[in-house]
Design an enzyme around this catalytic site. Structure first.
Site, mmCIF file in Angstrom:
data_model
loop_
_atom_site.group_PDB
_atom_site.id
_atom_site.type_symbol
_atom_site.label_atom_id
_atom_site.label_comp_id
_atom_site.label_asym_id
_atom_site.label_seq_id
_atom_site.Cartn_x
_atom_site.Cartn_y
_atom_site.Cartn_z
ATOM 1 N N ARG A 1 -12.982 1.718 -5.514
ATOM 2 C CA ARG A 1 -12.802 1.777 -4.113
ATOM 3 C C ARG A 1 -12.467 3.319 -3.641
ATOM 4 O O ARG A 1 -11.404 3.534 -3.236
ATOM 5 C CB ARG A 1 -11.466 1.016 -3.582
ATOM 6 C CG ARG A 1 -12.052 -0.590 -3.681
ATOM 7 C CD ARG A 1 -10.532 -1.306 -3.149
ATOM 8 N NE ARG A 1 -10.756 -2.736 -3.090
ATOM 9 C CZ ARG A 1 -10.066 -3.595 -2.909
ATOM 10 N NH1 ARG A 1 -8.968 -3.435 -2.346
ATOM 11 N NH2 ARG A 1 -10.407 -4.752 -2.864
ATOM 12 N N ASP B 1 1.088 -1.069 0.158
ATOM 13 C CA ASP B 1 0.186 0.148 -0.107
ATOM 14 C C ASP B 1 0.892 1.075 0.032
ATOM 15 O O ASP B 1 2.223 1.259 0.390
ATOM 16 C CB ASP B 1 -0.956 -0.147 1.284
ATOM 17 C CG ASP B 1 -2.137 -1.119 1.286
ATOM 18 O OD1 ASP B 1 -2.304 -1.755 0.371
ATOM 19 O OD2 ASP B 1 -2.415 -1.445 2.454
ATOM 20 N N ASP C 1 -5.341 2.723 2.537
ATOM 21 C CA ASP C 1 -6.137 1.853 3.203
ATOM 22 C C ASP C 1 -6.152 1.943 4.611
ATOM 23 O O ASP C 1 -5.179 2.172 5.304
ATOM 24 C CB ASP C 1 -5.734 0.384 2.982
ATOM 25 C CG ASP C 1 -6.001 0.030 1.308
ATOM 26 O OD1 ASP C 1 -6.567 0.629 0.559
ATOM 27 O OD2 ASP C 1 -5.814 -1.134 1.056
ATOM 28 N N ASP D 1 -1.406 -2.185 -4.584
ATOM 29 C CA ASP D 1 -2.687 -2.325 -4.072
ATOM 30 C C ASP D 1 -3.158 -0.752 -3.471
ATOM 31 O O ASP D 1 -2.863 -0.066 -4.331
ATOM 32 C CB ASP D 1 -2.411 -3.100 -2.614
ATOM 33 C CG ASP D 1 -3.725 -3.739 -2.117
ATOM 34 O OD1 ASP D 1 -4.970 -3.547 -2.654
ATOM 35 O OD2 ASP D 1 -3.647 -4.367 -1.310
#
Length: 458
Positions: free
Chosen positions: A350, A270, A297, A293
């Site tokens: 997302r 991330d 997050d 990714d």
């Protein structure tokens, strides 16, 4: 197939309070009675407003309630949450819903609604009745009359007629901290600590992982790998052109961290990972592209986070909030995040995808050419999608995603260009902090002028 739910809407901004007090008749005959009513404006704009009402029961316990008031300037109520609200002429009636009818002695119940006003002022109601009895703010003795004698209503504090604060022009973007990271004591990072400038991966790793408050300035391009841990009370601030290539930052159980003005590219996990009950995090004015990714997050019980003025492009999985359907025990009551003025520039999905958090506030973001979807509310989350600009987005927002069940989603005042309004349903908890809402039609120009690294003075 996703199942639509009843649409409700919600807004919160600078609060203006009014307290009206009176007498309440309990369900039992000849019971001691009394109540206090707080009527506040959660926000007011041209032609519209949000009302928040709290009723405190000073008398015997209630098993159900019905609150009534009248408007004097032609106001009308539209959507409501945590109550069933109807209007006949100038008279408004709010009754409990299934889960909040019981109010014990000294207990309170709250609800909210959106309304419209078309006159030059928006005066607050001056009188309320609860279960048919006029409120006057005292507890009446047993057997006392339920209707008090006529009296001049107590003085009230009307809401201001001055319009809300206007947004600076696009050339001077907002740079201050707004949103959930202002709560729980606020977010200051390294505060006034002396700045340390780092130019290598080893120096950056050491500075991020050191104990104590620190302001860490990143200069040049730093190539690194894996995830670098950021400890509590840190401000990580990029100088002009500062770039992180190949690695990301993780805030694991720490608090009070600010990450600003950095460009992240080609990270292997991330770009920014916030987890393990980390709190009070501000991620602002960064640029993200071409990573493996997530860009940002947030998971595992983390809370009080603001993600603002970032740009994401050439990337797929953008911002995940809540990592697993099975983690409700840790996540419920947490994962409260504000996403505002971010530029989701072709990022596929997302933007964000939300589990459990309520309320999650997604406002004044610019969505452009998102091939997957914009916002997904899942696993009983509550997401307010407000004042955003959607352009060429086939799926702007919806309930549920993949195997995750639906959450609630309230949408209001969004702007759509070659994009449909999305799926809404359920209700969302109130927003507790003040904020300035830009006109949705102006969000594209405001965000493209201000989002991303290099758009603030450092």
């Amino acid at each position: 197939m996703r199942t639509p739910r009843r649409r409700t809407t919600l807004i919160a901004a600078t609060t203006v309070a009014l307290l009206a007090t009176g007498t309440l008749t309990a369900v039992a005959a000849h019971a001691a009675t009394g109540c206090a009513v707080s009527y506040t404006l959660g926000g007011q704009w041209q032609g519209g407003f949000t009302g928040n009402v709290t009723v405190t029961n000073l008398g015997d316990p209630l098993s159900s309630w019905s609150l009534r008031w009248s408007y004097s300037a032609g106001q009308t109520v539209s959507d409501a949450w945590n109550a069933t609200v109807t209007q006949s002429g100038s008279t408004v009636t709010a009754t409990n819903v299934g889960y909040n009818g019981s109010v014990p002695t000294s207990g309170s119940v709250s609800f909210g609604f959106n309304g419209t006003w078309n006159n030059s002022t928006n005066p607050a109601p001056t009188s309320f009745t609860l279960n048919g009895v006029t409120c006057t703010g005292s507890t009446a003795p047993t057997g006392a009359p339920t209707t008090p004698p006529s009296a001049t209503p107590p003085p009230t504090t009307p809401p201001p007629t001055t319009p809300p604060a206007t947004t600076p022009p696009p050339s001077v973007p907002q740079t201050g901290l707004v949103g959930w990271a202002t709560q729980n004591g606020g977010t200051t990072g390294g505060g006034s600590a002396a700045a340390t400038t780092v130019t290598t991966a080893s120096a950056l790793t050491s500075a991020l992982n050191a104990t104590g408050a620190a302001v860490i300035r990143v200069s040049g391009t730093i190539n690194c790998s894996g995830m670098l841990r950021v400890r509590s009370n840190k401000t990580v601030l990029g100088n002009a052109g500062a770039t992180i290539v190949g690695c990301g930052f993780t805030v694991n159980g720490d608090r009070n961290v600010i990450i600003r003005n950095l460009t992240f590219r080609n990270w292997s996990d991330d770009a920014v990972n916030v987890e393990s009950s980390a709190t009070n995090i501000w991620i602002d004015h960064n640029t993200f592209s071409n990573g493996y990714d997530g860009t940002v997050d947030i998971k595992r019980g983390s809370d009080f986070v603001t993600v603002s003025w970032n740009r994401v492009y050439s990337h797929d999985k953008t911002m995940l909030l809540g990592h697993s359907d099975d983690n409700g025990g840790q996540d419920i009551g947490h994962l409260r995040v504000t996403y505002h003025h971010n530029w989701y520039d072709g990022s596929k999905q997302r933007n964000p995808r939300v589990r459990f958090g309520n309320p999650v506030h997604v406002y004044n973001n610019y969505y452009y050419n998102n091939a997957g979807y914009g916002v997904a509310s899942t696993m009983s989350a509550g997401v307010l999608v407000e004042g955003n600009y959607f352009e060429n987005v086939k799926d702007t927002y919806h309930l549920g995603e993949a195997d995750s069940g639906p959450g609630s989603l309230v949408a209001r005042n969004n702007h759509f260009v070659n994009s449909p309004a999305g799926q809404t349903g359920g209700s969302v908890a109130g927003i507790p902090y003040p904020y300035t809402l830009d006109s949705a039609s102006s969000v594209k120009s405001i965000v493209t002028a201000g989002a991303g690294a290099g758009r603030i003075s450092v």
